[in-house]
Design a protein around this motif. Structure first.
Motif, PDB file in Angstrom:
ATOM      1  N   ARG A   1       0.839  -1.216   0.000  1.00 30.13           N
ATOM      2  CA  ARG A   1       0.000   0.000   0.000  1.00 30.13           C
ATOM      3  C   ARG A   1       0.865   1.254   0.000  1.00 30.13           C
ATOM      4  O   ARG A   1       0.531   2.249  -0.637  1.00 30.13           O
TER       5      ARG A   1
ATOM      6  N   LEU B   1      -4.446  -4.774  -5.893  1.00 32.57           N
ATOM      7  CA  LEU B   1      -4.879  -4.497  -4.521  1.00 32.57           C
ATOM      8  C   LEU B   1      -6.349  -4.084  -4.498  1.00 32.57           C
ATOM      9  O   LEU B   1      -7.116  -4.548  -3.665  1.00 32.57           O
TER      10      LEU B   1
ATOM     11  N   GLY C   1      -8.502  -7.021  -4.776  1.00 36.81           N
ATOM     12  CA  GLY C   1      -8.316  -8.081  -3.780  1.00 36.81           C
ATOM     13  C   GLY C   1      -7.611  -9.302  -4.358  1.00 36.81           C
ATOM     14  O   GLY C   1      -7.739 -10.409  -3.853  1.00 36.81           O
TER      15      GLY C   1
ATOM     16  N   LEU D   1      -4.110 -11.428  -5.534  1.00 40.07           N
ATOM     17  CA  LEU D   1      -2.735 -11.517  -5.033  1.00 40.07           C
ATOM     18  C   LEU D   1      -1.753 -10.914  -6.035  1.00 40.07           C
ATOM     19  O   LEU D   1      -1.915 -11.046  -7.245  1.00 40.07           O
ATOM     20  N   VAL D   2      -0.745 -10.259  -5.501  1.00 42.63           N
ATOM     21  CA  VAL D   2       0.353  -9.716  -6.294  1.00 42.63           C
ATOM     22  C   VAL D   2       1.283 -10.906  -6.614  1.00 42.63           C
ATOM     23  O   VAL D   2       1.424 -11.813  -5.774  1.00 42.63           O
TER      24      VAL D   2
ATOM     25  N   LEU E   1       6.734 -10.362  -4.388  1.00 41.66           N
ATOM     26  CA  LEU E   1       6.734 -10.494  -2.927  1.00 41.66           C
ATOM     27  C   LEU E   1       8.059 -11.050  -2.423  1.00 41.66           C
ATOM     28  O   LEU E   1       8.614 -10.574  -1.431  1.00 41.66           O
TER      29      LEU E   1
ATOM     30  N   GLN F   1       5.508 -18.928  -2.090  1.00 40.58           N
ATOM     31  CA  GLN F   1       6.094 -17.938  -1.160  1.00 40.58           C
ATOM     32  C   GLN F   1       6.621 -18.626   0.093  1.00 40.58           C
ATOM     33  O   GLN F   1       7.691 -18.279   0.607  1.00 40.58           O
TER      34      GLN F   1
ATOM     35  N   ARG G   1      -9.055   1.758   3.380  1.00 38.77           N
ATOM     36  CA  ARG G   1      -8.464   0.857   2.393  1.00 38.77           C
ATOM     37  C   ARG G   1      -9.439   0.672   1.249  1.00 38.77           C
ATOM     38  O   ARG G   1     -10.609   0.400   1.466  1.00 38.77           O
TER      39      ARG G   1
ATOM     40  N   ASP H   1      -9.791  -1.725  -0.526  1.00 39.54           N
ATOM     41  CA  ASP H   1     -10.296  -3.093  -0.655  1.00 39.54           C
ATOM     42  C   ASP H   1     -11.227  -3.491   0.487  1.00 39.54           C
ATOM     43  O   ASP H   1     -11.613  -4.633   0.592  1.00 39.54           O
TER      44      ASP H   1
ATOM     45  N   ARG I   1     -11.605 -11.580  -1.353  1.00 36.07           N
ATOM     46  CA  ARG I   1     -10.367 -11.851  -0.597  1.00 36.07           C
ATOM     47  C   ARG I   1     -10.496 -13.124   0.229  1.00 36.07           C
ATOM     48  O   ARG I   1      -9.521 -13.851   0.431  1.00 36.07           O
TER      49      ARG I   1
HETATM   50  P1  AMP Z   1      -3.406  -7.395   3.522  1.00 38.51           P
HETATM   51  O1  AMP Z   1      -3.198  -6.028   4.088  1.00 38.51           O
HETATM   52  O2  AMP Z   1      -2.444  -8.413   4.076  1.00 38.51           O
HETATM   53  O3  AMP Z   1      -4.827  -7.867   3.586  1.00 38.51           O
HETATM   54  O4  AMP Z   1      -3.042  -7.302   1.956  1.00 38.51           O
HETATM   55  C1  AMP Z   1      -3.731  -6.423   1.100  1.00 38.51           C
HETATM   56  C2  AMP Z   1      -3.500  -6.806  -0.355  1.00 38.51           C
HETATM   57  O5  AMP Z   1      -2.099  -6.726  -0.673  1.00 38.51           O
HETATM   58  C3  AMP Z   1      -3.904  -8.230  -0.724  1.00 38.51           C
HETATM   59  O6  AMP Z   1      -5.300  -8.349  -1.015  1.00 38.51           O
HETATM   60  C4  AMP Z   1      -3.034  -8.470  -1.954  1.00 38.51           C
HETATM   61  O7  AMP Z   1      -3.543  -7.764  -3.074  1.00 38.51           O
HETATM   62  C5  AMP Z   1      -1.729  -7.793  -1.552  1.00 38.51           C
HETATM   63  N1  AMP Z   1      -0.813  -8.688  -0.798  1.00 38.51           N
HETATM   64  C6  AMP Z   1      -0.406  -8.543   0.491  1.00 38.51           C
HETATM   65  N2  AMP Z   1       0.419  -9.522   0.857  1.00 38.51           N
HETATM   66  C7  AMP Z   1       0.536 -10.341  -0.223  1.00 38.51           C
HETATM   67  C8  AMP Z   1       1.235 -11.550  -0.473  1.00 38.51           C
HETATM   68  N3  AMP Z   1       1.974 -12.137   0.475  1.00 38.51           N
HETATM   69  N4  AMP Z   1       1.131 -12.091  -1.715  1.00 38.51           N
HETATM   70  C9  AMP Z   1       0.400 -11.520  -2.683  1.00 38.51           C
HETATM   71  N5  AMP Z   1      -0.309 -10.389  -2.506  1.00 38.51           N
HETATM   72  C10 AMP Z   1      -0.247  -9.798  -1.295  1.00 38.51           C
END
Ligand code: AMP
Length: 197
Positions: A42, A59, A62, A64-65, A70, A97, A144, A146, A155
């Motif tokens: 973010r 993001l 929702g 995954l990157v 990562l 990962q 956020r 999302d 998510r």
């Molecule tokens: P979070 O704050 O952990 O819920 O992450 C928010 C968003 O960041 C997720 O919905 C993904 O788009 C991305 N993200 C965070 N951590 C990862 C990860 N380990 N692998 C892939 N995408 C991630």
């Protein structure tokens, strides 16, 4: 009290389970560095870096990157540490990962110590996320992007499909600790501490 040099904790749990808040407190009390990949990503979006522009749509949706992004982020983050005393919040999210993290940690001589899994029923998770989004709006921020019901549901699906396999992965290695994530922040924190004894 002297702290052991290395300690690695991985917080697992679906979005909205309270990982971030609990990890923050544990990090402060046990002199650990919290590494939240969601926060790091973010921050890139807010700063408008090249990476930020590339990942913003993921993001927002929702999704995954990609794993390689990562893994490179985590590799960099761990490279400038002296002792490895960390809590991962939101990483790893896929088996690739997790495997890559094991390789990195082995190189650093800092194996995984604990993997608490925060368990919260689905409907409560959606409620919490939507409430967090509303609260942020009420506080005058945008919150956020999302934290809407539709993205929150997506998510949860992503968690079930991609992150749930990690439960087996860490369970097979004897690291997993199930923690009931329903209750007050205090109650859940006490359960986490107990699970790590
Ligand atoms: P979070 O704050 O952990 O819920 O992450 C928010 C968003 O960041 C997720 O919905 C993904 O788009 C991305 N993200 C965070 N951590 C990862 C990860 N380990 N692998 C892939 N995408 C991630």
């Amino acid at each position: 009290m002297t702290q052991p040099k290395n300690k690695v904790v991985i917080f697992l749990g679906p979005p909205g389970a309270g990982k971030g808040t609990q990890a923050e407190r544990l990090a402060a009390e046990q002199h650990l560095v919290k590494i939240s990949t969601g926060d790091i990503l973010r921050d890139h979006v807010v700063r408008g870096t090249e990476l930020g522009q590339q990942i913003k749509p993921m993001l927002d949706a929702g999704k995954l990157v990609p794993d390689d992004i990562l893994i490179a982020l985590i590799r960099d983050r761990l490279a400038d540490m002296e002792g490895v005393r960390v809590i991962f919040d939101g990483f790893p999210r896929t088996r690739a990962q997790a495997e890559e993290l094991d390789v990195l940690l082995e190189e650093l001589g800092a194996p995984v110590d604990h993997v608490p899994l925060l368990e919260v029923p689905d409907e409560l998770l959606i409620e919490r996320i939507v409430a967090r989004g509303r609260q942020a709006a009420a506080d005058g921020g945008t919150g956020r992007s999302d934290d809407t019901e539709e993205v929150a549901r997506h998510r949860q699906d992503v968690f079930r499909e991609q992150t749930q396999p990690l439960i087996d992965y860490y369970s097979a290695r004897g690291h997993l600790e199930h923690v009931d994530g329903v209750g007050s922040m205090e109650e859940v924190y006490a359960r986490i501490l107990k699970s790590m004894k």
